[in-house]
Each structure stands twice: as structure tokens, then as C-alpha cells.
Design a protein around this motif. Structure first.
Motif, short mmCIF file in Angstrom:
data_model
loop_
_atom_site.label_atom_id
_atom_site.label_comp_id
_atom_site.label_asym_id
_atom_site.label_seq_id
_atom_site.Cartn_x
_atom_site.Cartn_y
_atom_site.Cartn_z
N PRO A 238 -2.56 -20.69 -9.70
CA PRO A 238 -2.71 -19.28 -9.88
C PRO A 238 -1.68 -18.79 -9.08
N VAL A 239 -1.36 -17.51 -9.38
CA VAL A 239 -0.35 -16.75 -8.56
C VAL A 239 -0.64 -15.35 -8.61
N PRO A 240 -0.41 -14.30 -7.85
CA PRO A 240 -0.88 -12.99 -7.86
C PRO A 240 -0.54 -12.31 -9.06
N PHE A 241 -1.41 -11.24 -9.56
CA PHE A 241 -1.27 -10.54 -10.58
C PHE A 241 -0.84 -9.21 -10.50
N VAL A 242 -1.56 -8.30 -11.02
CA VAL A 242 -1.29 -6.91 -10.69
C VAL A 242 -1.38 -6.46 -9.24
N THR A 243 -0.51 -5.71 -8.66
CA THR A 243 -0.54 -5.40 -7.38
C THR A 243 -0.05 -4.04 -7.32
N ALA A 244 -0.58 -3.13 -6.22
CA ALA A 244 -0.28 -1.79 -6.05
C ALA A 244 0.97 -1.90 -4.77
N PHE A 245 2.10 -1.41 -4.84
CA PHE A 245 2.89 -1.24 -3.97
C PHE A 245 3.23 0.13 -3.32
N ALA A 246 3.69 0.28 -1.97
CA ALA A 246 4.29 1.60 -1.77
C ALA A 246 5.80 1.02 -1.33
N THR A 247 6.61 2.08 -1.70
CA THR A 247 8.17 1.78 -1.61
C THR A 247 8.20 2.35 0.21
N SER A 248 9.35 2.02 0.49
CA SER A 248 9.89 2.69 1.72
C SER A 248 9.92 4.16 2.20
N ARG A 249 10.01 4.61 0.89
CA ARG A 249 9.71 6.37 1.10
C ARG A 249 8.57 6.77 1.66
N VAL A 250 7.46 5.82 1.64
CA VAL A 250 6.03 6.33 2.19
C VAL A 250 5.77 6.00 3.56
N ALA A 251 5.69 6.78 4.46
CA ALA A 251 5.50 6.47 5.73
C ALA A 251 4.13 5.56 6.05
N GLU A 252 3.88 4.98 6.93
CA GLU A 252 2.91 4.05 7.34
C GLU A 252 1.52 4.78 7.10
N LYS A 253 1.26 5.77 7.88
CA LYS A 253 0.22 6.59 7.84
C LYS A 253 -0.33 7.05 6.31
N ASP A 254 0.84 7.38 5.52
CA ASP A 254 0.43 7.71 4.12
C ASP A 254 -0.04 6.55 3.27
N GLN A 255 0.68 5.54 3.67
CA GLN A 255 0.19 4.02 3.11
C GLN A 255 -1.14 3.78 3.26
N ALA A 256 -1.73 4.02 4.60
CA ALA A 256 -2.90 3.56 4.93
C ALA A 256 -3.89 4.68 4.18
N ALA A 257 -3.46 5.90 3.95
CA ALA A 257 -4.45 6.67 3.14
C ALA A 257 -4.70 6.25 1.71
N ILE A 258 -3.47 5.88 1.15
CA ILE A 258 -3.37 5.66 -0.28
C ILE A 258 -4.00 4.24 -0.40
N ARG A 259 -4.07 3.39 0.43
CA ARG A 259 -4.77 1.87 0.40
C ARG A 259 -6.15 2.12 0.57
N ALA A 260 -6.71 3.19 1.38
CA ALA A 260 -8.30 3.36 1.27
C ALA A 260 -8.53 3.89 0.17
N ILE A 261 -7.79 4.86 -0.33
CA ILE A 261 -8.33 5.19 -1.94
C ILE A 261 -8.58 4.51 -2.82
N LEU A 262 -7.28 3.53 -2.73
CA LEU A 262 -7.58 2.13 -4.00
C LEU A 262 -8.72 1.50 -3.51
N LEU A 263 -8.94 1.09 -2.44
CA LEU A 263 -10.00 0.31 -2.06
C LEU A 263 -11.44 0.79 -2.31
N GLU A 264 -11.26 2.13 -2.35
CA GLU A 264 -12.74 2.77 -2.73
C GLU A 264 -13.12 2.90 -4.28
#
Length: 292
Positions: A238-264
């Protein structure tokens, strides 16, 4: 953000990425929230697939865009393209891109090609709750091969280099079973191309191809092949399939906020249904199948 032409968009992605927090700061001063652009490359999205199999490969990412927009309190623009490189070159991303959702290997391959950094945020589970896929090595139904080792001397059609399940993982499986890998690989961009090719070659030519596990239902559902035309002789790791990414345009604090929304997302049953997912987005596995 001001609209940029294709060349400046590529430059912004590849050479001089904009830090999202700086953009937001400027936007807040003007009283206008900065837009986020989300590129969807998921082959099971409604816009990139077909409705041949009821309830499958019709993921509605526009609904996810609305959800993110509501939670983040800023507009989220959703763009669809099979590749990041293609979306950039054709002008689909005039203002750059902040979030990308697609096959992990394809996103990472494309990001490297245009020299932009991406950070995986979360993995999307399927209807079965699994976040991985695998490659299936198939032969015509009446072919004498029964297992991978029987493919010695066969003409084998692989997937492109950016598709781990049809390329890297398939090569590893063949080597493990003593099948020599030719110096120059024959590849097919789409699973349908490889499937039809080995069937058209006829019984006099010993040939096999690699198809993605997620694509198998669509080959029969769309009428590309008939049920029973192909037979599986082996499956890759098996290999990883569909994944959500943030580009380097997104600051770490904003990445954390987006990740939290996705995980909920699991807390939004209707949205999970729209995205054809059992568990929504989940944490990236501590042990990455790609590194095994």
C-alpha cells in the motif's frame, strides 16, 4: 491579491512564495480577508471523474470549500486540475495556490517539478476508512500467468513516474519476485490505456499492466473493459492516497488551523457523505507506507 499572468504565477510558486500571514496582515488593514485558493487533484472528485459507478468517484469538493470558508471566515476558491504543473501552465492559478488535495505521490512530484514546498496536513479516508491504495498487476483473463513470478519475459506496462502505486511500488514487487525490469519502461498515463492495450495485443503476446486499485471499479463501470476481461496476478504494497497539503505560502499557525478543521470533518456527516469518506480526514500515519 492582484491577478498575475502565467509566468508570474509560476515564478510565485517556484521561486518566491508569498507568506500567507503577510497577505492576511495587509488584507486586515484594508478590512478585506484574503482569499485562499484550493487546488483539487483527487481523481475521485466529481469534476475529474465520471458518474459511471453509482455513489463512487463523485466527491464534491465545492462543499469542502464552503465549509473551510465558513470556518476560516475568508473566501476559499476551489480549482480542479489533474496536475499542479498543468494548472499552473494553463493559467488556472493566476493568484497562486495555498492548499492542494490529491494523490500524495502526484502532488509531491509536481511540487518538486516547479520547486515549491508543500506540507502534508491530513489524509482523506475512503468509504472503507482506509487512507492508502495499491497497484494491481493484471493480465488478460485467459493468460497462463498465475503469479508475479510467472511474468518473466512479459511486456509490462507501468504507470507514469508520479504514480507510486503503478510505478515505484510495482517495480519493487516485480524485483522481489525475480522479474527483470527493462532499462526502458513502457508506460501508460491512464489505467484505461494499459488495460485496453494488453487486451488488443491478443493471445500471441504475453503482456501485463499495472492499474490503480481505486480505478478498477471505473474500468468496468465506464465500459472500458468487460467484467472478467482481466485477472489480477499480484498486488503491490500500500502507498498513501489522497492527502491535503499546504504550500509554503501558508504560515505555520494557519496550517495548524486548517489541519484542525480537516480533522474535525468526522463531526459533519453530510460533508463526509459528499466526500465519500467514512472517517473524514485523519492524521498522517506515523509509519509512512512509502518509507517501508
Amino acid at each position: 491579491m492582484a491577478t498575475m499572468n502565467r509566468r508570474s504565477a509560476l515564478t510565485a510558486l517556484a521561486a518566491s512564495p508569498i507568506v500567507l500571514s503577510q497577505v492576511l496582515s495587509a488584507a486586515e488593514k484594508s478590512g478585506v480577508a484574503a482569499d485562499l485558493t484550493m487546488l483539487v487533484m483527487d481523481p475521485l472528485s466529481k469534476e475529474l471523474s465520471c458518474p459511471c459507478v453509482k455513489g463512487y468517484a463523485q466527491r464534491e469538493y465545492t462543499e469542502l470549500g464552503k465549509h473551510l470558508s465558513q470556518k476560516l471566515k475568508r473566501p476559499v476558491k476551489v480549482v480542479f486540475s489533474e496536475t499542479l504543473v498543468g494548472a499552473t501552465k494553463t493559467g488556472k492559478l493566476p493568484d497562486g495556490v495555498d492548499l492542494i488535495i490529491g494523490k500524495r505521490s502526484v502532488v509531491e512530484f509536481d511540487a518538486k517539478a516547479i520547486e515549491t514546498a508543500v506540507t502534508p496536513l491530513a489524509a482523506l479516508s475512503g468509504k472503507d476508512g482506509i487512507t492508502t491504495q495499491y497497484g494491481m498487476i493484471v493480465v488478460p483473463a485467459k493468460d497462463p500467468a498465475k503469479k508475479i513470478a510467472d511474468l518473466k519475459g512479459y511486456q509490462i506496462y507501468f504507470g507514469p513516474e508520479d504514480c507510486d502505486e503503478k510505478h515505484k511500488a510495482a517495480i519493487a514487487l516485480l524485483k522481489e519476485n525475480g522479474v527483470a525490469i527493462p532499462a526502458k519502461l513502457e508506460t501508460c498515463s491512464a489505467c484505461s490505456d494499459g488495460a485496453t492495450k494488453i487486451l488488443e495485443l491478443g493471445a500471441d503476446v504475453r503482456a501485463a499492466t499495472v492499474i490503480s486499485s481505486y480505478a478498477a471499479p471505473l474500468l468496468e463501470g465506464c465500459g472500458t473493459i468487460q467484467k472478467g476481461d482481466l485477472r489480477v496476478v499480484g498486488k503491490t504494497a500500500p502507498v498513501p492516497f489522497v492527502t491535503a497539503f499546504a504550500t509554503s505560502r501558508v504560515a505555520e499557525k494557519d496550517q495548524a488551523a486548517i489541519r484542525a478543521i480537516l480533522l474535525e470533518l468526522i463531526e459533519s456527516p453530510k460533508l463526509c457523505e459528499a466526500l465519500e469518506t467514512q472517517l473524514g480526514f485523519v492524521e498522517i500515519a506515523a509509519v509512512d507506507p512509502k518509507k517501508k
